[in-house]
Design a protein around this motif. Structure first.
Motif, PDB file in Angstrom:
ATOM      1  N   GLN A  96      -3.745  37.833 -48.822  1.00 52.01           N
ATOM      2  CA  GLN A  96      -3.345  37.867 -47.425  1.00 52.01           C
ATOM      3  C   GLN A  96      -1.856  37.585 -47.295  1.00 52.01           C
ATOM      4  O   GLN A  96      -1.304  36.712 -47.973  1.00 52.01           O
ATOM      5  CB  GLN A  96      -4.157  36.844 -46.633  1.00 52.01           C
ATOM      6  CG  GLN A  96      -3.986  36.931 -45.132  1.00 52.01           C
ATOM      7  CD  GLN A  96      -4.906  35.976 -44.401  1.00 52.01           C
ATOM      8  OE1 GLN A  96      -5.622  35.193 -45.010  1.00 52.01           O
ATOM      9  NE2 GLN A  96      -4.890  36.038 -43.078  1.00 52.01           N
ATOM     10  N   ASP A  98      -0.165  36.191 -44.930  1.00 52.26           N
ATOM     11  CA  ASP A  98       0.075  34.837 -44.452  1.00 52.26           C
ATOM     12  C   ASP A  98      -1.278  34.232 -44.125  1.00 52.26           C
ATOM     13  O   ASP A  98      -2.286  34.942 -44.029  1.00 52.26           O
ATOM     14  CB  ASP A  98       0.980  34.848 -43.218  1.00 52.26           C
ATOM     15  CG  ASP A  98       1.708  33.526 -43.021  1.00 52.26           C
ATOM     16  OD1 ASP A  98       1.372  32.558 -43.733  1.00 52.26           O
ATOM     17  OD2 ASP A  98       2.604  33.467 -42.167  1.00 52.26           O
ATOM     18  N   TYR A  99      -1.315  32.940 -43.947  1.00 55.56           N
ATOM     19  CA  TYR A  99      -2.598  32.327 -43.619  1.00 55.56           C
ATOM     20  C   TYR A  99      -2.914  32.509 -42.138  1.00 55.56           C
ATOM     21  O   TYR A  99      -2.051  32.795 -41.311  1.00 55.56           O
ATOM     22  CB  TYR A  99      -2.625  30.851 -44.004  1.00 55.56           C
ATOM     23  CG  TYR A  99      -1.643  29.980 -43.265  1.00 55.56           C
ATOM     24  CD1 TYR A  99      -1.878  29.592 -41.945  1.00 55.56           C
ATOM     25  CD2 TYR A  99      -0.481  29.522 -43.874  1.00 55.56           C
ATOM     26  CE1 TYR A  99      -0.990  28.793 -41.260  1.00 55.56           C
ATOM     27  CE2 TYR A  99       0.417  28.719 -43.197  1.00 55.56           C
ATOM     28  CZ  TYR A  99       0.156  28.356 -41.894  1.00 55.56           C
ATOM     29  OH  TYR A  99       1.042  27.568 -41.213  1.00 55.56           O
ATOM     30  N   THR A 100      -4.189  32.342 -41.803  1.00 54.63           N
ATOM     31  CA  THR A 100      -4.657  32.353 -40.414  1.00 54.63           C
ATOM     32  C   THR A 100      -5.284  30.997 -40.116  1.00 54.63           C
ATOM     33  O   THR A 100      -6.014  30.459 -40.954  1.00 54.63           O
ATOM     34  CB  THR A 100      -5.701  33.461 -40.191  1.00 54.63           C
ATOM     35  OG1 THR A 100      -5.143  34.720 -40.582  1.00 54.63           O
ATOM     36  CG2 THR A 100      -6.110  33.534 -38.732  1.00 54.63           C
ATOM     37  N   THR A 101      -5.006  30.443 -38.965  1.00 52.03           N
ATOM     38  CA  THR A 101      -5.572  29.153 -38.598  1.00 52.03           C
ATOM     39  C   THR A 101      -6.911  29.346 -37.876  1.00 52.03           C
ATOM     40  O   THR A 101      -6.980  30.067 -36.870  1.00 52.03           O
ATOM     41  CB  THR A 101      -4.610  28.359 -37.694  1.00 52.03           C
ATOM     42  OG1 THR A 101      -3.385  28.151 -38.400  1.00 52.03           O
ATOM     43  CG2 THR A 101      -5.201  27.009 -37.325  1.00 52.03           C
ATOM     44  N   PHE A 102      -7.959  28.739 -38.438  1.00 55.65           N
ATOM     45  CA  PHE A 102      -9.285  28.756 -37.837  1.00 55.65           C
ATOM     46  C   PHE A 102      -9.749  27.322 -37.599  1.00 55.65           C
ATOM     47  O   PHE A 102      -9.320  26.398 -38.304  1.00 55.65           O
ATOM     48  CB  PHE A 102     -10.304  29.447 -38.754  1.00 55.65           C
ATOM     49  CG  PHE A 102     -10.113  30.931 -38.890  1.00 55.65           C
ATOM     50  CD1 PHE A 102     -10.496  31.794 -37.885  1.00 55.65           C
ATOM     51  CD2 PHE A 102      -9.567  31.459 -40.059  1.00 55.65           C
ATOM     52  CE1 PHE A 102     -10.324  33.166 -38.028  1.00 55.65           C
ATOM     53  CE2 PHE A 102      -9.392  32.819 -40.206  1.00 55.65           C
ATOM     54  CZ  PHE A 102      -9.772  33.679 -39.185  1.00 55.65           C
ATOM     55  N   ARG A 115      -5.745  25.971 -42.250  1.00 58.21           N
ATOM     56  CA  ARG A 115      -4.983  27.162 -42.604  1.00 58.21           C
ATOM     57  C   ARG A 115      -5.752  27.900 -43.698  1.00 58.21           C
ATOM     58  O   ARG A 115      -5.932  27.368 -44.792  1.00 58.21           O
ATOM     59  CB  ARG A 115      -3.594  26.773 -43.081  1.00 58.21           C
ATOM     60  CG  ARG A 115      -2.760  26.036 -42.041  1.00 58.21           C
ATOM     61  CD  ARG A 115      -1.532  25.388 -42.662  1.00 58.21           C
ATOM     62  NE  ARG A 115      -1.895  24.363 -43.624  1.00 58.21           N
ATOM     63  CZ  ARG A 115      -1.089  23.912 -44.572  1.00 58.21           C
ATOM     64  NH1 ARG A 115       0.130  24.403 -44.701  1.00 58.21           N
ATOM     65  NH2 ARG A 115      -1.496  22.967 -45.387  1.00 58.21           N
ATOM     66  N   LYS A 117      -6.253  31.127 -46.152  1.00 60.87           N
ATOM     67  CA  LYS A 117      -5.559  32.242 -46.802  1.00 60.87           C
ATOM     68  C   LYS A 117      -6.522  32.944 -47.747  1.00 60.87           C
ATOM     69  O   LYS A 117      -7.038  32.337 -48.692  1.00 60.87           O
ATOM     70  CB  LYS A 117      -4.333  31.747 -47.567  1.00 60.87           C
ATOM     71  CG  LYS A 117      -3.542  32.881 -48.209  1.00 60.87           C
ATOM     72  CD  LYS A 117      -2.167  32.441 -48.663  1.00 60.87           C
ATOM     73  CE  LYS A 117      -1.338  33.622 -49.130  1.00 60.87           C
ATOM     74  NZ  LYS A 117       0.044  33.271 -49.426  1.00 60.87           N
ATOM     75  N   ASN A 174     -14.905  31.192 -38.976  1.00 56.04           N
ATOM     76  CA  ASN A 174     -14.972  32.421 -38.192  1.00 56.04           C
ATOM     77  C   ASN A 174     -16.400  32.990 -38.173  1.00 56.04           C
ATOM     78  O   ASN A 174     -16.628  34.179 -38.387  1.00 56.04           O
ATOM     79  CB  ASN A 174     -13.992  33.456 -38.756  1.00 56.04           C
ATOM     80  CG  ASN A 174     -13.685  34.570 -37.764  1.00 56.04           C
ATOM     81  OD1 ASN A 174     -13.758  34.361 -36.553  1.00 56.04           O
ATOM     82  ND2 ASN A 174     -13.340  35.739 -38.280  1.00 56.04           N
ATOM     83  N   LEU A 207     -10.401  41.307 -44.533  1.00 58.62           N
ATOM     84  CA  LEU A 207      -9.115  41.387 -43.853  1.00 58.62           C
ATOM     85  C   LEU A 207      -8.965  42.720 -43.117  1.00 58.62           C
ATOM     86  O   LEU A 207      -9.559  43.722 -43.522  1.00 58.62           O
ATOM     87  CB  LEU A 207      -7.969  41.236 -44.866  1.00 58.62           C
ATOM     88  CG  LEU A 207      -7.850  39.887 -45.564  1.00 58.62           C
ATOM     89  CD1 LEU A 207      -6.672  39.900 -46.529  1.00 58.62           C
ATOM     90  CD2 LEU A 207      -7.695  38.762 -44.560  1.00 58.62           C
ATOM     91  N   ASP A 218      -3.283  43.792 -43.820  1.00 55.94           N
ATOM     92  CA  ASP A 218      -2.803  42.398 -43.786  1.00 55.94           C
ATOM     93  C   ASP A 218      -2.617  41.860 -45.202  1.00 55.94           C
ATOM     94  O   ASP A 218      -2.959  40.725 -45.498  1.00 55.94           O
ATOM     95  CB  ASP A 218      -3.799  41.533 -43.014  1.00 55.94           C
ATOM     96  CG  ASP A 218      -3.210  40.177 -42.627  1.00 55.94           C
ATOM     97  OD1 ASP A 218      -1.962  40.067 -42.579  1.00 55.94           O
ATOM     98  OD2 ASP A 218      -3.982  39.227 -42.398  1.00 55.94           O
TER      99      ASP A 218
END
Length: 433
Positions: A96, A98-102, A115, A117, A174, A207, A218
């Motif tokens: 990925q 960048d990381y995604t915040t969940f 965070r 990734k 998620n 992704l 992504d």
């Protein structure tokens, strides 16, 4: 020992001027080394990024169509077309960008922002994380999209409780249920490419693919170059792949050009801020850095030169006596420079110590870490660790800076002092000249 005795004598009898010289040197070295160390954070070799000199990134895609200009990160298919089986590459990871915040939810009901990734099996070959428990992903796990995750020790302590077992526990991310299969030592947040809390497989996270004209997604390919291969070696090979991509896309979508923008990029270039439609070169900023170092050394040297001249005026009779007893001018100059260099080293070591204290304790109040586009909350409060700052290279640089500062500040006053006529010096005629 005679130099040490002379310095101790001057500290007692010319204490103000001598201490001002030491403090002036310390401040100069403090400014130079603080600037050097902060800049070095973007290139320092420290776990899990000890392979930084060999790591580079294929960041972003820039495609020009007849009536459209689109930029973003590449899809997995596009990234593999460009970066698979490149000569000179030991390993490539499709992870990925960048990381995604969940907001994650553990099996104990605790909710915690994290965070996340998404990575593949090669990510753990390129970056040398310390596994405290468990193991990296296998190729079979990634291919099958197994819902396993690797988490950091800090995240495990925060969501499950310090000292509580974490391997085999469940975490919902998620609306997907994952099982913890590994725990790694938490990296410093200033290592932006590797700092995250949770690492699932990119196949399990699914992704985004085929967004914006079907060629974007992504992903950010991470390349580990073979020993001896440089980024400059790789650019013609990647340019060739981009040319192939342009020819391929032109057959189907009348796309004019896919632009590489000087890829791949080093970690240092990534930290300086790379967008998907512009490139950057390290040399542009290096000239400015060298100019700053020169100013930080030259201005204190001018002030220290006056102090050295004042100290030499008080030693005119001593210098005349040494010349009268046969000390050559060259020997005298060498002795005086050596004494001054020892004083410079005392100031240099003091300045180096102040640099460590400032950067590790207070720099986040004055320095904005992270790239020019985005600073994470974790980076805003993080400070470099000692292992990120200390190196023999830094210590040798202190020696070099002290030597240069010594020559700049003491060279002319000592040459003048050594040129005094011995008879006039013994008579005291030059004591106030």
């Amino acid at each position: 020992m005679q130099f040490i005795r002379q310095i101790l004598f001057e500290l007692r009898h010319q204490s103000l001027v001598t201490w001002l010289s030491i403090i002036g040197t310390a401040l100069a070295i403090f400014l130079v080394m603080s600037n050097f160390m902060i800049g070095r954070i973007d290139s320092v070799q420290v776990a899990p990024e000890t392979n930084r000199p060999r790591i580079c990134y294929g960041f972003g895609m820039d495609i020009i169509q007849p009536n459209n200009h689109t930029t973003s990160n590449p899809s997995l298919e596009t990234a593999q077309f460009i970066y698979d089986n490149l000569e000179g590459v030991e390993c490539v990871s499709y992870s990925q960008a960048d990381y995604t915040t969940f907001t994650t939810v553990a099996d104990n009901g605790k909710r915690l922002p994290a965070r996340v990734k998404s990575v593949d099996q090669n990510y753990w070959k390129i970056y040398d994380y310390t596994f405290e428990e468990g193991h990296p992903f296998t190729p079979e796990e990634v291919e099958a999209g197994v819902k396993n995750i690797i988490i950091t020790r800090d995240y495990a302590n925060n969501i499950f409780g310090k000292g509580e077992p974490a391997i085999g526990r469940h975490v919902n991310i998620n609306n997907k249920d994952f099982i913890v299969s590994g725990i790694v030592k938490t990296p410093n947040p200033l290592l932006a490419r590797t700092s995250a809390d949770v690492f699932p497989t990119h196949t399990a996270m699914q992704l985004p693919q085929n967004i914006m004209c079907n060629y974007f997604g992504d992903y950010c390919p991470v390349l580990l170059l073979k020993p001896g291969v440089t980024i400059s070696d790789m650019r013609p090979r990647i340019n060739h792949r981009y040319d192939e991509l342009t020819r391929k896309l032109a057959k189907t979508d009348s796309i004019c050009e896919a632009i590489p923008h000087g890829q791949p990029y080093s970690t240092e270039m990534m930290a300086r801020g790379v967008s998907t439609n512009t490139g950057i070169t390290a040399d542009d900023n290096n000239y400015i850095t060298y100019l700053i170092y020169a100013i930080l050394l030259l201005i204190p040297a001018i002030n220290l030169s006056s102090m050295t001249r004042a100290r030499m005026r008080r030693r005119v009779s001593e210098i005349g006596l040494l010349r009268a007893f046969g000390c050559t001018r060259g020997r005298l100059i060498l002795n005086l420079l050596t004494e001054n260099f020892i004083l410079s080293m005392l100031g240099g070591l003091l300045g180096l110590l102040l640099s460590f204290i400032f950067i590790m304790g207070f720099s986040n109040y004055f320095v904005v870490y992270g790239d020019i586009y985005y600073v994470t909350p974790e980076q805003s409060v993080a400070t470099p660790s000692f292992e990120m700052l200390f190196s023999w290279q830094a210590f040798l640089l202190v020696l070099a800076f002290c030597f240069i500062l010594n020559l700049l500040s003491a060279g002319l006053p000592i040459l003048k002092a050594a040129s005094i006529n011995p008879a006039e010096a013994l008579n005291g005629d030059n004591n106030h000249k």
